[in-house]
Scaffold this motif. Structure first.
Motif, mmCIF file in Angstrom:
data_model
loop_
_atom_site.group_PDB
_atom_site.id
_atom_site.type_symbol
_atom_site.label_atom_id
_atom_site.label_comp_id
_atom_site.label_asym_id
_atom_site.label_seq_id
_atom_site.Cartn_x
_atom_site.Cartn_y
_atom_site.Cartn_z
ATOM 1 N N ASN A 89 -19.623 57.912 12.120
ATOM 2 C CA ASN A 89 -19.289 58.575 10.861
ATOM 3 C C ASN A 89 -17.871 59.146 10.877
ATOM 4 O OD1 ASN A 89 -21.767 57.948 9.787
ATOM 5 N ND2 ASN A 89 -22.683 59.924 10.308
ATOM 6 N N LEU A 90 -17.446 59.668 12.009
ATOM 7 C CA LEU A 90 -16.069 60.174 12.116
ATOM 8 C C LEU A 90 -15.054 59.041 12.001
ATOM 9 C CD1 LEU A 90 -16.548 62.830 14.928
ATOM 10 C CD2 LEU A 90 -15.954 63.273 12.542
ATOM 11 N N VAL A 91 -15.373 57.896 12.573
ATOM 12 C CA VAL A 91 -14.482 56.734 12.445
ATOM 13 C C VAL A 91 -14.415 56.289 10.983
ATOM 14 C CG1 VAL A 91 -14.196 54.296 13.048
ATOM 15 C CG2 VAL A 91 -14.736 55.960 14.824
ATOM 16 N N ILE A 92 -15.555 56.262 10.314
ATOM 17 C CA ILE A 92 -15.573 55.896 8.892
ATOM 18 C C ILE A 92 -14.729 56.870 8.088
ATOM 19 C CG2 ILE A 92 -17.064 55.776 6.847
ATOM 20 C CD1 ILE A 92 -19.254 54.633 8.747
ATOM 21 N N ASP A 93 -14.871 58.161 8.372
ATOM 22 C CA ASP A 93 -14.047 59.160 7.689
ATOM 23 C C ASP A 93 -12.561 58.926 7.938
ATOM 24 O OD1 ASP A 93 -16.325 60.345 6.717
ATOM 25 O OD2 ASP A 93 -16.310 62.012 8.159
ATOM 26 N N HIS A 94 -12.233 58.551 9.175
ATOM 27 C CA HIS A 94 -10.830 58.263 9.513
ATOM 28 C C HIS A 94 -10.309 57.078 8.699
ATOM 29 C CE1 HIS A 94 -7.215 57.545 11.818
ATOM 30 N NE2 HIS A 94 -7.617 56.304 12.026
ATOM 31 N N HIS A 95 -11.107 56.016 8.607
ATOM 32 C CA HIS A 95 -10.692 54.840 7.830
ATOM 33 C C HIS A 95 -10.537 55.194 6.352
ATOM 34 C CE1 HIS A 95 -10.672 51.933 11.011
ATOM 35 N NE2 HIS A 95 -11.954 52.108 11.307
ATOM 36 N N ARG A 96 -11.440 55.984 5.823
ATOM 37 C CA ARG A 96 -11.336 56.395 4.420
ATOM 38 C C ARG A 96 -10.084 57.223 4.180
ATOM 39 N NH1 ARG A 96 -17.587 58.223 3.719
ATOM 40 N NH2 ARG A 96 -18.435 56.158 3.295
ATOM 41 N N ALA A 97 -9.790 58.122 5.091
ATOM 42 C CA ALA A 97 -8.593 58.961 4.945
ATOM 43 C C ALA A 97 -7.328 58.112 4.988
ATOM 44 C CB ALA A 97 -8.557 60.017 6.048
ATOM 45 N N ARG A 98 -7.306 57.101 5.831
ATOM 46 C CA ARG A 98 -6.120 56.240 5.907
ATOM 47 C C ARG A 98 -5.950 55.407 4.655
ATOM 48 N NH1 ARG A 98 -4.542 53.611 11.303
ATOM 49 N NH2 ARG A 98 -2.904 53.042 9.874
ATOM 50 N N ARG A 99 -7.084 55.038 4.023
ATOM 51 C CA ARG A 99 -6.994 54.267 2.775
ATOM 52 C C ARG A 99 -6.418 55.132 1.668
ATOM 53 N NH1 ARG A 99 -12.217 51.420 2.961
ATOM 54 N NH2 ARG A 99 -12.976 53.414 2.243
ATOM 55 N N VAL A 100 -6.839 56.386 1.622
ATOM 56 C CA VAL A 100 -6.354 57.305 0.593
ATOM 57 C C VAL A 100 -4.919 57.705 0.886
ATOM 58 C CG1 VAL A 100 -6.664 59.622 -0.351
ATOM 59 C CG2 VAL A 100 -8.637 58.176 0.041
ATOM 60 N N ARG A 101 -4.608 57.931 2.161
ATOM 61 C CA ARG A 101 -3.298 58.415 2.568
ATOM 62 C C ARG A 101 -2.767 57.484 3.656
ATOM 63 N NH1 ARG A 101 -5.189 62.934 4.305
ATOM 64 N NH2 ARG A 101 -5.143 62.259 6.428
ATOM 65 N N PRO A 102 -2.271 56.307 3.265
ATOM 66 C CA PRO A 102 -1.797 55.361 4.284
ATOM 67 C C PRO A 102 -0.585 55.925 5.026
ATOM 68 C CG PRO A 102 -1.190 54.606 2.101
ATOM 69 C CD PRO A 102 -2.052 55.825 1.920
ATOM 70 N N SER A 103 -0.461 55.536 6.283
ATOM 71 C CA SER A 103 0.685 56.002 7.054
ATOM 72 C C SER A 103 1.950 55.363 6.498
ATOM 73 C CB SER A 103 0.514 55.645 8.528
ATOM 74 O OG SER A 103 0.420 54.248 8.671
ATOM 75 N N GLU A 104 2.988 56.140 6.525
ATOM 76 C CA GLU A 104 4.246 55.666 5.946
ATOM 77 C C GLU A 104 5.171 55.208 7.063
ATOM 78 O OE1 GLU A 104 5.990 58.287 3.118
ATOM 79 O OE2 GLU A 104 4.054 58.924 2.382
ATOM 80 N N HIS A 105 5.271 53.902 7.195
ATOM 81 C CA HIS A 105 6.190 53.320 8.157
ATOM 82 C C HIS A 105 7.253 52.572 7.371
ATOM 83 C CE1 HIS A 105 3.700 54.248 11.584
ATOM 84 N NE2 HIS A 105 2.661 53.761 10.937
ATOM 85 N N MET A 106 8.497 52.927 7.609
ATOM 86 C CA MET A 106 9.591 52.263 6.931
ATOM 87 C C MET A 106 10.199 51.238 7.882
ATOM 88 S SD MET A 106 13.031 53.907 5.275
ATOM 89 C CE MET A 106 12.116 54.803 4.064
ATOM 90 N N PRO A 107 10.338 50.001 7.424
ATOM 91 C CA PRO A 107 10.967 48.994 8.285
ATOM 92 C C PRO A 107 12.379 49.425 8.671
ATOM 93 C CG PRO A 107 10.018 47.968 6.334
ATOM 94 C CD PRO A 107 9.929 49.444 6.143
ATOM 95 N N VAL A 108 12.784 49.077 9.874
ATOM 96 C CA VAL A 108 14.095 49.460 10.375
ATOM 97 C C VAL A 108 15.205 48.940 9.465
ATOM 98 C CG1 VAL A 108 15.684 49.202 12.333
ATOM 99 C CG2 VAL A 108 13.248 49.527 12.734
ATOM 100 N N GLU A 109 14.999 47.773 8.869
ATOM 101 C CA GLU A 109 16.016 47.182 8.013
ATOM 102 C C GLU A 109 16.310 48.050 6.790
ATOM 103 O OE1 GLU A 109 13.091 45.367 8.765
ATOM 104 O OE2 GLU A 109 14.053 44.586 10.569
ATOM 105 N N GLU A 110 15.304 48.856 6.359
ATOM 106 C CA GLU A 110 15.495 49.676 5.167
ATOM 107 C C GLU A 110 16.127 51.030 5.461
ATOM 108 O OE1 GLU A 110 11.971 50.015 2.806
ATOM 109 O OE2 GLU A 110 11.507 47.893 3.025
ATOM 110 N N LEU A 111 16.280 51.369 6.730
ATOM 111 C CA LEU A 111 16.899 52.645 7.072
ATOM 112 C C LEU A 111 18.387 52.586 6.746
ATOM 113 C CD1 LEU A 111 15.256 53.392 10.522
ATOM 114 C CD2 LEU A 111 14.767 54.495 8.339
ATOM 115 N N ASP A 112 18.906 53.671 6.215
ATOM 116 C CA ASP A 112 20.313 53.737 5.860
ATOM 117 C C ASP A 112 21.102 54.265 7.052
ATOM 118 O OD1 ASP A 112 22.741 53.794 4.606
ATOM 119 O OD2 ASP A 112 22.291 55.529 3.349
#
Length: 189
Positions: A89-112
């Motif tokens: 259930n904790l893993v399911i909660d973790h997956h749900r939280a990531r769907r609602v609040r996805p981690s923000e990774h910016m590709p290196v190419e987009e960095l200024d």
């Protein structure tokens, strides 16, 4: 028991009631010893191999078991399924939280990479020079309220003066700082 010999450390028994903190601690130690590696491996598998998050999930499972130790300590066969269900259930909660609040990774190419902090460094230096022209009371109030983001009440408590005095000093300090910056040619008000 003979003198000089030590009794073996008590181990957790499913048959006894958990009434003291020592019983709770023994119960949790038993969970770590018997189920820890299994639950971490299970959680990591459900998390696509993320062992660190799997360990976090197990920690939360153990914390929940500790909270419910009085109830769980009286169940003989129900502990293992309960632990695995909580982990799932904790893993399911973790997956749900990531769907609602996805981690923000910016590709290196987009960095200024062309942006440099030269302007902000110069601004900081100029403001530091202007602060140096203020008296100690004014500098202290500005540092407390604007750099450390203290409220008027917090600054008053820190300085040991009334809140009204802090407000007055902040007003005059900002006015003096503005004049010092104008003298340096930064502000043209």
């Amino acid at each position: 028991m003979e003198t000089g010999t030590t009794a073996p450390a008590p181990t957790w028994s499913h048959d006894r009631n958990l009434t003291s903190d020592a019983d709770h601690d023994a119960f949790i130690r038993d969970i770590y010893d018997q189920y820890g590696p299994l639950l971490v491996r299970y959680a990591a598998r459900l998390l696509d191999g993320d062992w660190h998050k799997g360990e976090d999930i197990f920690q939360e499972t153990a914390a929940r078991a500790w909270k419910h130790a009085r109830f769980l300590g009286t169940r003989n066969e129900g502990l293992r399924p309960w632990l695995f269900t909580v982990t799932k259930n904790l893993v399911i909660d973790h997956h749900r939280a990531r769907r609602v609040r996805p981690s923000e990774h910016m590709p290196v190419e987009e960095l200024d990479a062309s942006s440099d902090n030269t302007a902000s460094t110069i601004d900081s230096h100029v403001v530091s020079q202007a602060l140096g022209e203020l008296n100690e009371q004014q500098r202290t109030v500005i540092c407390l309220m604007y750099y450390l983001e203290c409220s008027v009440a917090q600054a008053a408590e820190h300085l040991g003066i009334p809140a009204g005095t802090v407000k007055s000093r902040a007003f005059y300090a900002m006015r003096a700082l503005r004049r010092a910056l104008e003298k340096q040619g930064i502000l043209g008000v």
